[in-house]
Design a protein around this motif. Sequence first.
Motif, PDB file in Angstrom:
ATOM      1  N   GLY A  86     -17.412 -65.259 -11.982  1.00  0.00           N
ATOM      2  CA  GLY A  86     -18.281 -66.646 -11.234  1.00  0.00           C
ATOM      3  C   GLY A  86     -19.251 -66.302 -10.405  1.00  0.00           C
ATOM      4  O   GLY A  86     -19.334 -65.405 -10.357  1.00  0.00           O
ATOM      5  N   LEU A  87     -20.746 -66.775 -10.582  1.00  0.00           N
ATOM      6  CA  LEU A  87     -21.659 -66.078  -9.625  1.00  0.00           C
ATOM      7  C   LEU A  87     -21.579 -65.617  -8.707  1.00  0.00           C
ATOM      8  O   LEU A  87     -21.193 -67.071  -7.797  1.00  0.00           O
ATOM      9  CB  LEU A  87     -22.664 -67.210 -10.334  1.00  0.00           C
ATOM     10  CG  LEU A  87     -23.933 -67.768 -10.119  1.00  0.00           C
ATOM     11  CD1 LEU A  87     -24.658 -66.539 -10.793  1.00  0.00           C
ATOM     12  CD2 LEU A  87     -25.233 -68.535 -10.006  1.00  0.00           C
ATOM     13  N   LEU A  88     -22.010 -65.101  -8.201  1.00  0.00           N
ATOM     14  CA  LEU A  88     -22.644 -64.655  -6.914  1.00  0.00           C
ATOM     15  C   LEU A  88     -24.095 -63.749  -6.621  1.00  0.00           C
ATOM     16  O   LEU A  88     -24.363 -62.408  -7.617  1.00  0.00           O
ATOM     17  CB  LEU A  88     -21.466 -63.822  -6.549  1.00  0.00           C
ATOM     18  CG  LEU A  88     -21.875 -62.856  -4.670  1.00  0.00           C
ATOM     19  CD1 LEU A  88     -21.295 -63.968  -3.824  1.00  0.00           C
ATOM     20  CD2 LEU A  88     -21.013 -62.057  -4.945  1.00  0.00           C
ATOM     21  N   GLY A 121     -14.660 -59.231  -9.577  1.00  0.00           N
ATOM     22  CA  GLY A 121     -14.693 -59.908 -10.456  1.00  0.00           C
ATOM     23  C   GLY A 121     -16.182 -60.994 -10.617  1.00  0.00           C
ATOM     24  O   GLY A 121     -15.870 -62.007 -11.897  1.00  0.00           O
ATOM     25  N   THR A 122     -16.955 -60.487  -9.839  1.00  0.00           N
ATOM     26  CA  THR A 122     -18.522 -61.907 -10.131  1.00  0.00           C
ATOM     27  C   THR A 122     -19.214 -61.875 -10.626  1.00  0.00           C
ATOM     28  O   THR A 122     -19.003 -60.379 -11.845  1.00  0.00           O
ATOM     29  CB  THR A 122     -18.680 -61.670  -8.868  1.00  0.00           C
ATOM     30  OG1 THR A 122     -19.553 -60.475  -8.188  1.00  0.00           O
ATOM     31  CG2 THR A 122     -17.897 -62.249  -7.496  1.00  0.00           C
ATOM     32  N   PHE A 123     -19.550 -61.972 -11.740  1.00  0.00           N
ATOM     33  CA  PHE A 123     -20.523 -62.853 -12.449  1.00  0.00           C
ATOM     34  C   PHE A 123     -22.330 -62.442 -11.074  1.00  0.00           C
ATOM     35  O   PHE A 123     -22.352 -63.509 -10.448  1.00  0.00           O
ATOM     36  CB  PHE A 123     -21.001 -63.944 -13.194  1.00  0.00           C
ATOM     37  CG  PHE A 123     -22.431 -63.697 -13.534  1.00  0.00           C
ATOM     38  CD1 PHE A 123     -21.881 -63.287 -15.143  1.00  0.00           C
ATOM     39  CD2 PHE A 123     -23.807 -63.876 -13.958  1.00  0.00           C
ATOM     40  CE1 PHE A 123     -22.764 -63.187 -16.196  1.00  0.00           C
ATOM     41  CE2 PHE A 123     -24.581 -63.578 -14.897  1.00  0.00           C
ATOM     42  CZ  PHE A 123     -23.894 -63.505 -15.709  1.00  0.00           C
ATOM     43  N   LEU A 124     -22.436 -60.447 -11.206  1.00  0.00           N
ATOM     44  CA  LEU A 124     -22.988 -60.566 -10.057  1.00  0.00           C
ATOM     45  C   LEU A 124     -24.911 -60.708 -10.343  1.00  0.00           C
ATOM     46  O   LEU A 124     -25.184 -59.974 -11.422  1.00  0.00           O
ATOM     47  CB  LEU A 124     -23.276 -59.230  -9.290  1.00  0.00           C
ATOM     48  CG  LEU A 124     -23.581 -58.500  -8.665  1.00  0.00           C
ATOM     49  CD1 LEU A 124     -23.133 -59.448  -6.915  1.00  0.00           C
ATOM     50  CD2 LEU A 124     -22.978 -57.145  -7.655  1.00  0.00           C
ATOM     51  N   GLY A 195     -20.397 -69.348  -7.403  1.00  0.00           N
ATOM     52  CA  GLY A 195     -18.915 -69.687  -8.431  1.00  0.00           C
ATOM     53  C   GLY A 195     -19.241 -70.751 -10.310  1.00  0.00           C
ATOM     54  O   GLY A 195     -18.179 -70.435 -11.061  1.00  0.00           O
ATOM     55  N   THR A 196     -20.568 -70.386 -10.514  1.00  0.00           N
ATOM     56  CA  THR A 196     -20.643 -70.765 -12.001  1.00  0.00           C
ATOM     57  C   THR A 196     -19.468 -70.216 -13.101  1.00  0.00           C
ATOM     58  O   THR A 196     -20.114 -69.224 -12.457  1.00  0.00           O
ATOM     59  CB  THR A 196     -21.482 -72.159 -11.557  1.00  0.00           C
ATOM     60  OG1 THR A 196     -22.731 -72.493 -10.951  1.00  0.00           O
ATOM     61  CG2 THR A 196     -21.610 -71.950 -13.384  1.00  0.00           C
TER      62      THR A 196
END
Length: 216
Positions: A86-88, A121-124, A195-196
Amino acid sequence: MATGDGHDAVDSAIGTAIGSAIGSAIDSGIDSAIDSATDSAIGAAPGGATGAGVAAARGVARAAAGPVSSASCSGIAIVPGIGAGGLLVLDEPLSFWGGYDAQAGTIVEPRHPQFGLALRGTFLLMARAKGSSSSSSVLAEAIRNGTGPAAIVMRERDLIVALGCIVASELYGVDVPIAVVDEAGWQALAALPPGTPLRLEAGEARCDITAGTLPS
């Protein structure tokens, strides 16, 4: 898996490698510095690395040699691999050393606007990093613990962040890809809702950022 003295050896190897590579990064560019630092860090780490491992690490420098383009992303693959989360978007640079708790998986820098936030677990999206070379060992430890990001996208190449992901891949077998995107790509990603679900597939020939699914 390195524990105790092993982690100290990784930290020492990373610090020594980056210290010796800084001059090279200035004189010859960060690509060759990553190559040199990777060889030094992996070679000095507990158990060393296999010939295939060193060859794979050197492939990172080749992957970073120039821009790649696709329908989904225009940028540079710095550390190869596939990651989704999820996008952060970080509002400010983060130092993993002193600014991130690799055990709890949260930002602990008191003045950071996202203090207390988890990166697990984020897409940072992190425009740039800051801090000392020890950030590499903290990031590698977070990845080993499962408390690090699943993928990292930056605006600027960063030797320290890249080396942390490379060491985690070589020593712990966990891949966290890194890509650098141009300003247009950055703005498009940063405009997405938090969160995308996004997926990064970074390789020598392609660097794709596409819609993804969140891990169960």
